[in-house]
Design an enzyme around this catalytic site. Structure first.
Site, PDB file in Angstrom:
ATOM      1  CG  ASP A   1      -1.780   1.195   1.373  1.00 50.42           C
ATOM      2  OD1 ASP A   1      -2.034   1.867   0.351  1.00 50.42           O
ATOM      3  OD2 ASP A   1      -2.221   1.482   2.503  1.00 50.42           O
TER       4      ASP A   1
ATOM      5  CG  ASP B   1      -3.860   4.608  -1.954  1.00 49.37           C
ATOM      6  OD1 ASP B   1      -3.107   3.663  -1.661  1.00 49.37           O
ATOM      7  OD2 ASP B   1      -4.817   4.972  -1.232  1.00 49.37           O
TER       8      ASP B   1
END
Length: 397
Positions: free
Chosen positions: A105, A286
């Site tokens: 992430d 992201d």
């Protein structure tokens, strides 16, 4: 995108006092480690052959020098694509190693997995770390809380050996959740954050920073190729870039600040009209987000433009209309990055088509902030360059 808080809880401290640690790093200098991801419906086949890297970051002011691609340095992990929404990969923690599936992430900075001491419903559906079975484990008495857009967790910080394929970080700080909310039906055990150190709630060094500082990776970069449709072969690579995963040249975009993976977007258009970001805006790149997110009023306008209708928590369109819907175009540093309808429309388990535009409820309403998640990143190979605080984008193959 991550939002965090810290809190001290006496009972969590007492619980954490029964654990113990070891830290260090086994470095594999000047190497690339590639972690292939695969879809949940199919399994990645064993790679055959050894391919030499011959083209690195053409626009980079420094060369990624002497990066080898020996068989012993190529690490392959069978990973899953969860309903074409997000990507997870395997890591191990402890001695002997215990395996977990985590999201890699770029929207957060911390690594955590569930503890065996967690009795929440969310933890019961996931693999939990058994600290008593690890000879290299040690605890701390520090507690924490992390709040995400879709859930939250409370936990304690511990130390142990963490492996990402052939990369090994001993005495690595990580989190062990003792309470979780909102993750019960998610097909991942934890999260491995790849954002900047300053976003770590614990202020402990993230695993990528440790690997970089210890010389385990040749250059301070990592990159993502996320497969699309139902094809296999997604990868995250550390220490260099394999040019075969993109077309043309990488276009470099400086970060707004060297504090997270946010870049400046010039404008967002559909049907040759500016529909958002008319005066410029920020966008977080992201890998931990599945959607394209933005301010509610602007997302509502996009849904109106493409004729989407709300049903439950999603907006739906006729599947027959997908080929006629316009692309949404993000202009970044003067270059257009179109995302066609075939990319921003997905099918649910019943075969109905829904949009992947979603309101970002965590960003302050006073600023226009967007999140470019996996919908965008399936189209564009992405390089995250910590050495120069920038992101490279190129059309994925």
């Amino acid at each position: 995108m991550l939002r965090t808080q810290t809190s001290l809880s006496t009972w969590m401290q007492e619980r954490s006092m029964k654990w113990f640690v070891l830290l260090g790093l086994v470095a594999f200098s000047e190497c690339i480690v590639k972690i292939p991801l695969r879809r949940v419906k199919t399994m990645r086949k064993t790679l055959s052959g050894k391919n030499m890297l011959n083209n690195f970051l053409k626009e980079d002011p420094y060369r990624l020098s002497q990066i080898s691609f020996r068989g012993s340095n190529l690490t392959i992990h069978p990973l899953r694509n969860i309903r074409d929404i997000f990507y997870v990969g395997n890591i191990t923690i402890g001695t002997p190693p215990q395996e977990f599936q985590v999201i890699f992430d770029t929207g957060s900075s911390d690594l955590w997995v569930p503890s065996i001491d967690c009795n929440s419903t969310s933890c019961a559906t996931h693999v939990r770390f058994r600290h008593l079975q690890s000879s290299t484990f040690r605890p701390t008495n520090k507690t924490f809380r992390i709040i995400y857009g879709s859930g939250r967790m409370n936990g304690v910080i511990a130390y142990d050996t963490v492996r990402i394929g052939d990369l090994v970080s001993t005495d690595q700080p990580f989190g062990l959740s003792v309470e979780e909310y909102g993750f019960a039906h998610k097909r991942f055990d934890g999260i491995l954050g790849l954002n900047y150190w300053n976003l770590s709630w614990s202020k402990a060094m993230p695993i990528f920073d440790k690997l970089k500082n210890e010389g385990a990776i040749s250059e301070p970069v990592f990159a993502f190729y996320l497969s699309k449709d139902k094809r296999e072969g997604s990868v995250v690579m550390f220490g260099g870039v394999d040019h075969r995963y993109y077309k043309g040249e990488l276009k470099w975009v400086p970060l707004i600040q060297a504090v997270d993976w946010s870049v400046h977007v010039d404008r967002i258009t559909m049907n040759r009209e500016v529909i958002a970001c008319s005066e410029g805006c920020a966008a977080l790149v992201d890998t931990g987000s599945s959607n394209i997110q933005g301010p509610g009023r602007l997302i509502d306008n996009i849904q109106r433009i493409i004729g989407a209708t709300p049903r439950g928590s999603k907006y739906y369109v006729s599947c027959s209309a997908v080929n006629t819907l316009p692309p949404i175009i993000f202009t970044i540093k003067g270059i257009n990055y179109p995302v066609p309808a075939q990319a921003y429309i997905l099918k649910d388990s019943r075969g109905h088509c829904y949009t992947t535009f979603k309101e970002d409820r965590l960003s302050p309403p006073s600023t226009e902030t967007w999140i470019l998640g996996d919908v965008f990143l399936r189209r564009y190979f992405s390089v995250f360059d910590r050495g120069n605080d920038r992101i490279g984008l190129a059309r994925a193959v």
